[in-house]
Design an enzyme around this catalytic site. Structure first.
Site, PDB file in Angstrom:
ATOM      1  N   GLU A 251      -5.682  -1.404 -10.058  1.00 36.53           N
ATOM      2  CA  GLU A 251      -4.948  -0.688  -9.015  1.00 36.53           C
ATOM      3  C   GLU A 251      -5.991   0.019  -8.165  1.00 36.53           C
ATOM      4  O   GLU A 251      -6.768   0.822  -8.680  1.00 36.53           O
ATOM      5  CB  GLU A 251      -3.985   0.341  -9.628  1.00 36.53           C
ATOM      6  N   CYS A 285      -3.964   7.734  -3.777  1.00 40.19           N
ATOM      7  CA  CYS A 285      -4.164   6.329  -3.409  1.00 40.19           C
ATOM      8  C   CYS A 285      -3.170   5.941  -2.331  1.00 40.19           C
ATOM      9  O   CYS A 285      -3.457   5.104  -1.486  1.00 40.19           O
ATOM     10  CB  CYS A 285      -4.002   5.441  -4.632  1.00 40.19           C
TER      11      CYS A 285
END
Ligand code: NAD
Length: 503
Positions: A251, A285
């Site tokens: 990720e 993120c």
């Protein structure tokens, strides 16, 4: 002020000091404050941790899944007891505001509760067979040893997203927390020990790139679960290609965006934009580095956004009244300042000239105020394509919703997007045409929940959504077929006659 922590690795159930090099964890809000000193673990220490996890694996795999789940129930009780202390430690170590840290502890708790609940859920499926006397099953089995390598910005919840499914399913783990948040990583490992997880099932090694790379290179690791930047994730994928039986779930970064359509409710849109861009000082993120705004609404929207951004309270992370705290360290301040300069150089029209804050309490830490600019979309503009990871925001005008889709997709990333509109047809068009892992309507583009898939496409992720979704990644599916007849019977009409027919 608390005493300085002595960092230790946890290998095979023993807390071990290291004789090698060490590194400090400092608070980004007060750079003079050292929270602890931690081992920069060597290749040999990483190898020992993997060997300990491998040794513990067979016995752990054979325990009942419900027993393993119940250890997570123990952990849930401990995390509830420790929630405030964990939130304060996290706020000191990574600079997120304490109320946000508490929300992260709750998110970690939700993952633990999800894992506990999943313990009594099916581990496979009963499937039909062509042969009436055959029973056929799909059963999930663990892979073995999992390396968990995590970033600093969610130092509690993201490790739990990975540790939870991995351990529940019978894998053992070596966990390497970020070198920027080792204290919270170590505290998390201590809580697992207190909850009763046996020696060697969860091992902890501190360190930075070299330690992480040693884990990735170790042939004893079956799965690497990584969350962090694209550059590091890609390096891990390349190193892992050497291992024929390696699963890598990455990720990674993003250039997420909020799309504000011409029919958007203005106050809702401004609220979504501010939270998406500046919560956590733009260091999630999923933080929005871009707000795409319908040209017809642009000036009104920009005026409201700028005046609200000026009022954001930026300060001590231990004061829950603040909207956001500092950025993670001095190197981050310098990187974000370089991007602010690049935005000007690439033709951005600066609307709010934020930057380094040096007054009062801000002088002691890594504080930055929001930098906002208008930028026309052009394909080669780096500040519209690269992740900045800070309070740096481009407002990009668009003419039609189709243009907005084209501009949104014009980055190498695809993690999170939000659209602000009242038009259900437009909403559907964005849902279908944009490249993303998490999509939101009339919401900020941040705000995950553990039972929803959390992942991205392109440079943001390689198709193994984190949190609950990882249960698929940390297990492999086996077929198990049982014949209840006294004769062998085969599918597809395959003959079982071993003598052969008449000549
Ligand atoms: P980072 O990539 O610098 O570090 C992440 C982890 O990788 C750290 O533990 C680090 O020590 C380790 N590491 C560094 N080099 C390594 C190597 N060569 N081999 C093995 N391990 C290595 O990221 P960061 O600065 O801690 O976090 C910020 C980044 O993480 C941003 O790009 C952000 O978008 C991303 N992030 C993504 C998600 C997501 O779910 N997509 C969530 C949080 C953060």
């Amino acid at each position: 002020m608390s005493a300085t922590l002595t960092g230790k690795n946890l290998i095979a159930g023993r807390w071990q000091s290291s004789n090698g090099e060490r590194f400090e964890s400092r608070s980004p809000a007060r750079e003079s404050e050292v929270l602890g000193v931690f081992p920069s673990s060597s290749v040999e220490e990483a190898r020992q941790a993997v060997a300990a996890a491998r040794e513990a694996y067979p016995a752990w795999r054979r325990t009942s899944r419900i027993y393993r789940a119940e250890l997570f129930d123990n952990l849930a009780q401990i995390v509830k007891r420790e929630a405030d202390n964990l939130a304060r430690l996290m706020a000191r170590e990574c600079g997120k505001v304490v109320s946000e840290c508490r929300a992260e502890v709750i998110e970690g708790l939700h993952m633990i509760q999800y894992v506990f609940g999943t313990g009594r859920m099916p581990i496979g499926e009963v499937l039909a067979s062509e042969i009436a006397e055959k029973d056929a099953f799909m059963r999930r089995k663990p892979w073995g040893v999992v390396a968990v390598i995590t970033p600093w910005n969610f130092p509690f919840a993201v490790p739990l997203w990975m540790l939870g499914p991995s351990l529940l399913e019978g894998n053992t783990v070596v966990f390497k927390p970020s070198e920027d948040t080792p204290a919270i990583g170590q505290r998390l490992a201590e809580l697992f020990v207190e909850a009763g997880f046996p020696a060697g099932v969860l091992n902890l090694v501190h360190g930075a790139a070299e330690t992480g790379e040693a884990l990735v290179r170790d042939p004893g690791v079956n799965i690497v679960l990584f969350t962090g930047s694209y550059e590091v994730g890609h390096r891990i994928q390349q190193l892992s290609a050497e291992h024929y039986d390696r699963i890598v779930a990455c990720e990674m970064g993003s250039k997420s965006a909020v799309i504000v359509c011409a029919d958007a409710r203005l106050d809702l849109a401004v609220n979504c934009a501010l939270i998406s861009a500046f919560k956590t000082s733009g260091q999630r993120c999923v933080s929005a580095g871009r707000i795409l705004v319908a040209e017809s609404l642009f000036d009104k929207f920009a005026d409201k956004l700028i005046s609200a951004a000026r009022r954001l309270r930026i300060g001590d992370p231990l004061n829950s009244g603040n909207f956001t705290g500092p950025v993670i360290h001095r190197a981050a301040v310098e990187k974000i300042e370089r991007y602010n300069a690049l935005a000007r150089a690439e033709g951005g029209q600066v609307l709010l000239d934020g930057g380094r804050m040096t007054d009062g309490e801000h002088a002691a830490g890594c504080y930055l105020s929001p930098f906002i600019y208008r930028m026309e979309h052009r394909p080669e503009v780096r500040v519209l394509r690269e992740e900045v990871f800070g309070p740096h925001l481009a407002l990009v005008p668009f003419k039609t919703n189709e243009d907005a889709v084209r501009i949104y997709n014009d980055t190498p990333y695809g993690l999170s997007m939000a659209v602000v509109t009242e038009d259900y047809r437009a909403m559907r068009m964005f849902r279908e045409e944009c490249e993303y892992g998490m999509g939101y309507v009339n919401l900020p583009c941040i705000g995950a929940e553990v039972h929803l898939p959390f992942g991205g496409v392109k440079k943001s992720g390689n198709g193994h959504p984190s949190a609950a979704g990882l249960i698929e990644t940390v297990t492999h599916k086996t077929a198990w077929t049982v014949n209840h007849s006294t004769e062998v019977k085969m599918a597809q009409g395959l003959t079982t006659d071993i003598e052969g027919g008449p000549a």
